[in-house]
Every structure is written in structure tokens, then in C-alpha cells.
Write a protein that holds these residues in place. Sequence first.
Motif, mmCIF file in Angstrom:
data_model
loop_
_atom_site.group_PDB
_atom_site.id
_atom_site.type_symbol
_atom_site.label_atom_id
_atom_site.label_comp_id
_atom_site.label_asym_id
_atom_site.label_seq_id
_atom_site.Cartn_x
_atom_site.Cartn_y
_atom_site.Cartn_z
ATOM 1 N N VAL A 203 0.862 -1.187 0.000
ATOM 2 C CA VAL A 203 0.000 0.000 0.000
ATOM 3 C C VAL A 203 0.898 1.236 0.000
ATOM 4 N N VAL A 204 0.761 2.033 -1.027
ATOM 5 C CA VAL A 204 1.613 3.222 -1.178
ATOM 6 C C VAL A 204 0.733 4.415 -1.566
ATOM 7 N N ASP A 205 1.364 5.555 -1.711
ATOM 8 C CA ASP A 205 0.585 6.719 -2.166
ATOM 9 C C ASP A 205 0.253 6.566 -3.650
ATOM 10 N N GLU A 206 -0.726 7.330 -4.095
ATOM 11 C CA GLU A 206 -1.231 7.160 -5.474
ATOM 12 C C GLU A 206 -0.155 7.390 -6.518
ATOM 13 N N ARG A 207 0.610 8.457 -6.339
ATOM 14 C CA ARG A 207 1.602 8.795 -7.377
ATOM 15 C C ARG A 207 2.688 7.736 -7.483
ATOM 16 N N SER A 208 3.124 7.209 -6.367
ATOM 17 C CA SER A 208 4.155 6.157 -6.422
ATOM 18 C C SER A 208 3.588 4.926 -7.118
ATOM 19 N N SER A 209 2.341 4.619 -6.802
ATOM 20 C CA SER A 209 1.709 3.457 -7.416
ATOM 21 C C SER A 209 1.651 3.625 -8.937
ATOM 22 N N GLU A 210 1.246 4.800 -9.380
ATOM 23 C CA GLU A 210 1.173 5.061 -10.830
ATOM 24 C C GLU A 210 2.560 4.947 -11.463
ATOM 25 N N MET A 211 3.549 5.433 -10.734
ATOM 26 C CA MET A 211 4.923 5.416 -11.256
ATOM 27 C C MET A 211 5.482 3.990 -11.283
ATOM 28 N N ILE A 212 5.095 3.159 -10.310
ATOM 29 C CA ILE A 212 5.602 1.778 -10.251
ATOM 30 C C ILE A 212 5.323 1.057 -11.561
ATOM 31 N N LYS A 213 4.124 1.212 -12.067
ATOM 32 C CA LYS A 213 3.754 0.491 -13.288
ATOM 33 C C LYS A 213 4.618 0.927 -14.471
ATOM 34 N N TYR A 214 4.796 2.230 -14.631
ATOM 35 C CA TYR A 214 5.619 2.712 -15.753
ATOM 36 C C TYR A 214 7.074 2.315 -15.576
#
Length: 456
Positions: A203-214
Motif C-alpha cells: 500500500v503506497v501513495d497514489e503517485r508512487s503506485s502510478e509510477m511503479i507500473k511505468y
Amino acid sequence: MNIGIIGTGYVGLVSGTCFAEMGNTVTCVDIDEGKVQKLRSGVLPIYEPGLEVFFERNLREERLFFTTSLQEAVQSSDILFLALPTPPGEDGSADLSYVKGVADHIGRLLAADPAIGYRIIVNKSTVPVGTADAVRAILEGHGLVAGERFDVVSNPEFLREGVAVDDFMKPERVVIGTGSRRAAEIMTQLYEPFVRQGNPILVVDERSSEMIKYAANSFLATKISFMNEVANVCERVGANVDHVRRGIGLDSRIGKQFLYPGIGYGGSCFPKDVKALVYTAREHGYTFEILEAVEAVNQRQRRLLAERIIDHFGGSVEGRHFAVWGLAFKPNTDDVREAPAHEVIRRLLDAGASITAFDPEAIDTTRAVLGDAIAYAADSYSALHRADALVICTEWNEFRRPDFDKMRRLMATPLVFDGRNLYDPGRMAEAGFEYYSIGRPIGRPHPAAPSPNGQG
Ligand SMILES: NC(=O)c1ccc[n+]([C@@H]2O[C@H](COP(=O)([O-])OP(=O)(O)OC[C@H]3O[C@@H](n4cnc5c(N)ncnc54)[C@H](O)[C@@H]3O)[C@@H](O)[C@H]2O)c1
């Protein structure tokens, strides 16, 4: 739980079916009426190993429903997953019009009916950093209060087409990006049955999560382009990339996976996600130099096989006929989006050649793109009739151990251009083939090898 999945493509259909398999009730929404009709009548519109059994079972047991009505899903589902396309725009940025359009529609539906309770809106599409904020702003624009009526969560999907069901049922990790404890708890409960073997839910913040995928997709694409460059150098210095691959892959810091050179990456994700991350970086005043090179190397690698073939024929393939094995962008899928095979085919056609192709699953999807520009064979051998060369573009298992004598008899010339390194160059030479692959020595028929049409 009651789940809504908006968009029933590769990701939506696999996610929805697997959530239903865990006992949830799932309503899948798509704007494509034909697709929804098919799905309702028990017909899968895509090929994905293992999906059919789950799909049929959950349809029969009434845990999996299909509709064109977003309203139905919004009313009945606690969690709404957006599994919508995010294609690349002209400038490489991700096109968010599908995601934003559906978010707006959900906002309208929630605002119009106060009886509809708290909903979690999940971005499962691959979306640029900041999209969770954008979706939240759209819902707030309808007067809805975040944390009360809804929360937005980023939950990128890491499934691989071809093994998507296994990947979804046993993910190596689940990433949940949210600042809401309530949403995080509900999402964790939803995913717990999928990680019973102990894989983490992050569970992370939204922006990190979005960045993880890219970052994940871009790193994998980097590995591929890196190995393609190593292969190209191997060819020039007389090394064999197979040995080099094994030699470096045994180093646990490097790892064995994703070290196979070929004719460039394709598919619906890597090309667009690499471009989108380059774009995002540039938007924020940063030049992501490695990734720009990854993309350029990939473009060059996708041209390599056709160029090599044309060179082999003295600069012209006008009037030549080629067999192509493999059309899907990788094995075990019918997906041909950005398939390297299509690029090779287009280049050969432009140069005046004709083509007969075979793929175990991707003929219909290819026909939808290339139409009658090429001929389609019913099996791998019938594609070979009178071919001046065989061109291998996808590493389906059934191509790995063919009957070489039979191939030689069928072909006009025993010549193979292998974009996937399926065979050993020495053995191909013994079998009487001239054999070109990626980053390895050329196989040339031994003097004692069988003659082209099998007599000798
Ligand atoms: N395919 C993969 O392997 C993969 C893996 C991980 C993440 N992703 C990401 O997931 C997202 C979806 O990818 P995909 O391959 O499943 O796409 P897809 O093109 O196969 O499916 C998208 C579906 O959404 C439907 N759709 C479009 N607009 C709609 C609307 N307004 N309402 C309802 N349905 C609508 C389309 O008809 C289509 O069926 C993309 O962002 C992609 O990058 C894909």
C-alpha cells in the motif's frame, strides 16, 4: 464483494473473471455491444490460456455478468475498476479520454442518486502520474465529497498476456495506491485471497503506485533493448549471444529473465508505456535519456529482420515469396497490437514480396488489420509451399521442433530467418539450411548436408 469492471478487454475480462472465481459478484461493462452479446452467450472474444474454464464456470454460477449499462454497475458494485484503453497520443502522451470520460459519467450517476453509497473508483488502466488526482477532481466537480461518497485508488495491473490468468490468480505483488485508509482496507480484503502464499500487498501513495507500473514496464523494455544491442555487437565481434546471455543471467543481480534478443518488443503495453514515461519526464523538465535510447533501439531492431532479408536477396525481394511463422506479438496470445511480425510483413510487402503466414491463434486478429494483403495458411507446413525463405517472428512452442526434412521438401530454398533464435545454427547447417538468427553465427549448409529438396 460486488465488483464492477469497466472495459472488458484483456485486462478487464481477466480481472473480472478471476474476481468472480474468488466468489465475488462481478458486473462487467463495455460499450462494444457485439462484445457484450458474445460474452453473455458464453463466447470469449480473446484467446487467453486458462480463461475459458473460469469464464464458463462463473457465468454458469451467476457470479459474472455483462452489460452495456454503466449505471447497472455503478448501482450494484462497491468497487468500480476502470480497465479502459490508454493509447498513445501523437506526442507519446497517454490518451486519458476514455478514463476521464467514464469518471465523468460515474460522477454524474453518483450525483444523480444520493441513495448510491460509498464507491471506490480504481484505476487499473496504466495511467500517468497524477491521474488519480485528475479522476478525483472530476468526481468532486459533480459535488461529490472524497472520503464520503467515493475514494480513488490506483491499482496497476501486472498481468502478462499469455499467462494472464496465472498472473492474476497468483500475483508476485499487488500494488494499491491510495491515501484513504478505508479504501486501502477494502482493497486489501479483496486481494487477500490472491496472495495466500505470502506475496505482498503494497500500500503506497497514489503517485508512487502510478509510477511503479511505468517504471516496471520501462525497466523490462530496457532489458530487452539492452540485450538486442548486445546481440548486435555479438554478431560483429564473432560472439554468440546465447552463451553471453547464459553467462550474465547466472549472476543473480542480473537474473535470467528478459535476456532474450529478438526483433524488438511489441504489444499493447511496452511501446506506449515507454513513450508515456519519456513524455511525463519531459513534461516535468527532465530528459529520460536511457528510455529515449530504449525506444530508438527498439525501432531499429524491429526493422532489422526485413532489412537482413532484403540484403540477402541483393537489395530486392520483388517477386519473392516468403513464409511467416508467428503473427502475435508474443506466444500464447492472439494480440497483434504493435506486433513485430506485422512490421516485418509490411516492409517485405512494400518491397514487392508476397507472403503466406501462419499463427496458431492470431490469424483472425491479423486479418482484421492486414486483410488480404497476405495469404493465411491453415498450419505451419502449408505456409512453406514454394517459399524462398521462412521468416520466424513469434516463438510459439509448436515451431520449436519441426520436421526439418519436410520443411526442406516444401520450400523453394532451404533458407530461414529466425527473429526468435529457436534453433541451433550448427544443427540447422547439418539439416541443410542456411540459417540467420539474432546475435549468433550464421548457419551455412554443410557440404554433406541434405540437398535442398531432400534428395541427398
Ligand atoms: N493488455 C495487457 O497486457 C495489459 C497489462 C497491464 C495493464 N494494461 C493496461 O490496462 C488498460 C486496458 O488494456 P487492455 O489491453 O485490456 O485494453 P483493450 O483495448 O483490450 O480493452 C479495453 C476495453 O475497453 C472498452 N471500452 C472503451 N471505452 C469504454 C467505455 N466508455 N465504457 C466501457 N468500456 C469501454 C473497449 O471496448 C475494450 O473492450 C490499458 O491502460 C493497458 O495499458 C494492459
